[in-house]
Write a protein that holds these residues in place. Structure first.
Motif, PDB file in Angstrom:
ATOM      1  N   LYS A 169      54.166  38.656   4.160  1.00 15.88           N
ATOM      2  CA  LYS A 169      53.649  37.711   5.136  1.00 15.88           C
ATOM      3  C   LYS A 169      52.184  37.761   5.349  1.00 15.88           C
ATOM      4  O   LYS A 169      51.729  38.978   5.904  1.00 15.88           O
ATOM      5  CB  LYS A 169      54.530  37.891   6.469  1.00 15.88           C
ATOM      6  CG  LYS A 169      55.927  37.324   6.266  1.00 15.88           C
ATOM      7  CD  LYS A 169      57.002  37.563   7.532  1.00 15.88           C
ATOM      8  CE  LYS A 169      57.325  38.824   7.758  1.00 15.88           C
ATOM      9  NZ  LYS A 169      58.369  39.475   6.709  1.00 15.88           N
ATOM     10  N   THR A 170      51.460  36.792   5.207  1.00 15.86           N
ATOM     11  CA  THR A 170      49.754  36.761   5.443  1.00 15.86           C
ATOM     12  C   THR A 170      49.571  35.683   6.289  1.00 15.86           C
ATOM     13  O   THR A 170      50.074  34.586   6.075  1.00 15.86           O
ATOM     14  CB  THR A 170      49.056  36.668   4.067  1.00 15.86           C
ATOM     15  OG1 THR A 170      49.519  37.636   3.205  1.00 15.86           O
ATOM     16  CG2 THR A 170      47.691  36.630   4.282  1.00 15.86           C
ATOM     17  N   ASN A 205      51.128  31.456  -7.708  1.00 17.74           N
ATOM     18  CA  ASN A 205      51.770  32.780  -7.690  1.00 17.74           C
ATOM     19  C   ASN A 205      52.769  32.837  -6.791  1.00 17.74           C
ATOM     20  O   ASN A 205      53.075  33.882  -6.247  1.00 17.74           O
ATOM     21  CB  ASN A 205      50.556  33.954  -7.544  1.00 17.74           C
ATOM     22  CG  ASN A 205      49.249  33.611  -8.266  1.00 17.74           C
ATOM     23  OD1 ASN A 205      49.444  33.467  -9.334  1.00 17.74           O
ATOM     24  ND2 ASN A 205      48.012  33.620  -7.778  1.00 17.74           N
ATOM     25  N   ASN A 206      53.793  31.933  -6.836  1.00 14.21           N
ATOM     26  CA  ASN A 206      55.016  31.945  -6.005  1.00 14.21           C
ATOM     27  C   ASN A 206      54.641  31.981  -4.490  1.00 14.21           C
ATOM     28  O   ASN A 206      55.484  32.828  -3.862  1.00 14.21           O
ATOM     29  CB  ASN A 206      55.857  33.364  -6.540  1.00 14.21           C
ATOM     30  CG  ASN A 206      56.348  33.022  -7.827  1.00 14.21           C
ATOM     31  OD1 ASN A 206      56.622  31.777  -8.315  1.00 14.21           O
ATOM     32  ND2 ASN A 206      56.113  34.025  -8.686  1.00 14.21           N
ATOM     33  N   CYS A 207      53.505  31.696  -3.942  1.00 12.93           N
ATOM     34  CA  CYS A 207      53.333  31.558  -2.481  1.00 12.93           C
ATOM     35  C   CYS A 207      53.910  30.429  -1.715  1.00 12.93           C
ATOM     36  O   CYS A 207      53.992  29.301  -2.487  1.00 12.93           O
ATOM     37  CB  CYS A 207      51.694  31.689  -2.233  1.00 12.93           C
ATOM     38  SG  CYS A 207      51.044  33.270  -2.766  1.00 12.93           S
ATOM     39  N   GLN A 208      54.174  30.635  -0.690  1.00 10.61           N
ATOM     40  CA  GLN A 208      54.523  29.235   0.273  1.00 10.61           C
ATOM     41  C   GLN A 208      53.592  29.259   1.275  1.00 10.61           C
ATOM     42  O   GLN A 208      53.336  30.172   1.888  1.00 10.61           O
ATOM     43  CB  GLN A 208      56.051  29.593   0.514  1.00 10.61           C
ATOM     44  CG  GLN A 208      57.148  29.298  -0.235  1.00 10.61           C
ATOM     45  CD  GLN A 208      58.574  29.007   0.308  1.00 10.61           C
ATOM     46  OE1 GLN A 208      58.855  29.881   1.491  1.00 10.61           O
ATOM     47  NE2 GLN A 208      59.161  28.380  -0.368  1.00 10.61           N
ATOM     48  N   ILE A 209      53.328  28.135   1.521  1.00 13.46           N
ATOM     49  CA  ILE A 209      51.945  28.141   2.540  1.00 13.46           C
ATOM     50  C   ILE A 209      52.448  27.264   3.813  1.00 13.46           C
ATOM     51  O   ILE A 209      52.960  26.247   3.644  1.00 13.46           O
ATOM     52  CB  ILE A 209      50.680  27.393   2.086  1.00 13.46           C
ATOM     53  CG1 ILE A 209      50.314  28.244   0.839  1.00 13.46           C
ATOM     54  CG2 ILE A 209      49.671  27.057   3.122  1.00 13.46           C
ATOM     55  CD1 ILE A 209      49.115  27.636   0.219  1.00 13.46           C
ATOM     56  N   LEU A 268      59.538  37.687   1.499  1.00 12.37           N
ATOM     57  CA  LEU A 268      58.366  37.386   0.883  1.00 12.37           C
ATOM     58  C   LEU A 268      56.895  38.253   1.819  1.00 12.37           C
ATOM     59  O   LEU A 268      57.369  38.446   2.919  1.00 12.37           O
ATOM     60  CB  LEU A 268      57.516  35.956   0.817  1.00 12.37           C
ATOM     61  CG  LEU A 268      58.607  35.015  -0.221  1.00 12.37           C
ATOM     62  CD1 LEU A 268      58.111  33.434   0.152  1.00 12.37           C
ATOM     63  CD2 LEU A 268      58.048  35.666  -1.513  1.00 12.37           C
TER      64      LEU A 268
END
Length: 199
Positions: free
Chosen positions: A136-137, A104-108, A134
């Motif tokens: 931020k989590t 889902n277009n996330c960067q980790i 983006l």
């Protein structure tokens, strides 16, 4: 023996002042070696001499380490200008702050190096520097180093997250929920990692 240290830290400066060994201090605010940082460049000023270093590392921890290394070469009698090319070749350590593509277009950002407040700060600062627009989590567990004054500690963590603009926090553990009282973003809590993985 030569002591190389950052004089911006008042406590370190105080402890260093009582030592009788030879000292080389550096800092962004004070010090024999005065540094300043702008975008992808680090500038060193010693008296009337100025040297500029091109950077490939940008997180606070790496830059502090680099300043220590440059100050160390100076204390050994090496002109900092002579190491400009080597400084440019220094790249981020892959074992820390490694970005991976998620769904889902996330960067980790994978940072499982250690969990203390300083390391946590460095990781969050790195995320904020590289996340752009983006959301931020942060996913974090209980801080293992705390035994007393837990509420004050987690208050400090929550205030730092608020200042950093973190929008969402996923907490794992029994103590981490203390953050939810002060954290301004969305907080989701889990008691164990297994509970998170099956959610």
């Amino acid at each position: 023996t030569v002591l190389v240290y950052c004089s911006d830290d008042a406590e370190i400066e105080k402890q260093a002042s009582v030592l009788s060994c030879k000292k080389t201090n550096w800092g962004f605010k004070s010090g024999l070696l005065k540094f300043s940082e702008k975008k992808d460049q680090l500038t060193l000023k010693i008296n009337d001499s100025t040297t500029e270093f091109d950077l490939q590392v940008f997180d606070k921890g790496s830059i502090q380490n680099l300043c220590h290394a440059i100050a160390c070469t100076y204390s050994l009698g090496i002109d900092p200008y002579k190491i400009k090319s080597q400084v440019k070749e220094i790249a981020p350590v892959e074992m820390r702050f490694e970005f991976k593509e998620g769904v889902n277009n996330c960067q980790i950002l994978n940072d499982t190096y250690s969990l203390d407040f300083h390391s946590f700060q460095l990781a969050v600062e790195y995320v904020c520097r590289n996340a752009g627009n983006l959301t931020k989590t942060v996913i974090v567990s209980d801080f293992p180093e705390i035994s007393t004054a837990k509420e004050q500690y987690y208050k400090k963590v929550a205030e730092f997250l608020n200042e950093s603009g973190i929008q969402k926090l996923i907490g794992i553990g029994e103590d981490i929920e203390m953050i939810s009282k002060i954290f301004k973003g969305k907080f989701i809590g889990f008691t164990t990692t297994e509970e998170l993985m099956t959610a």
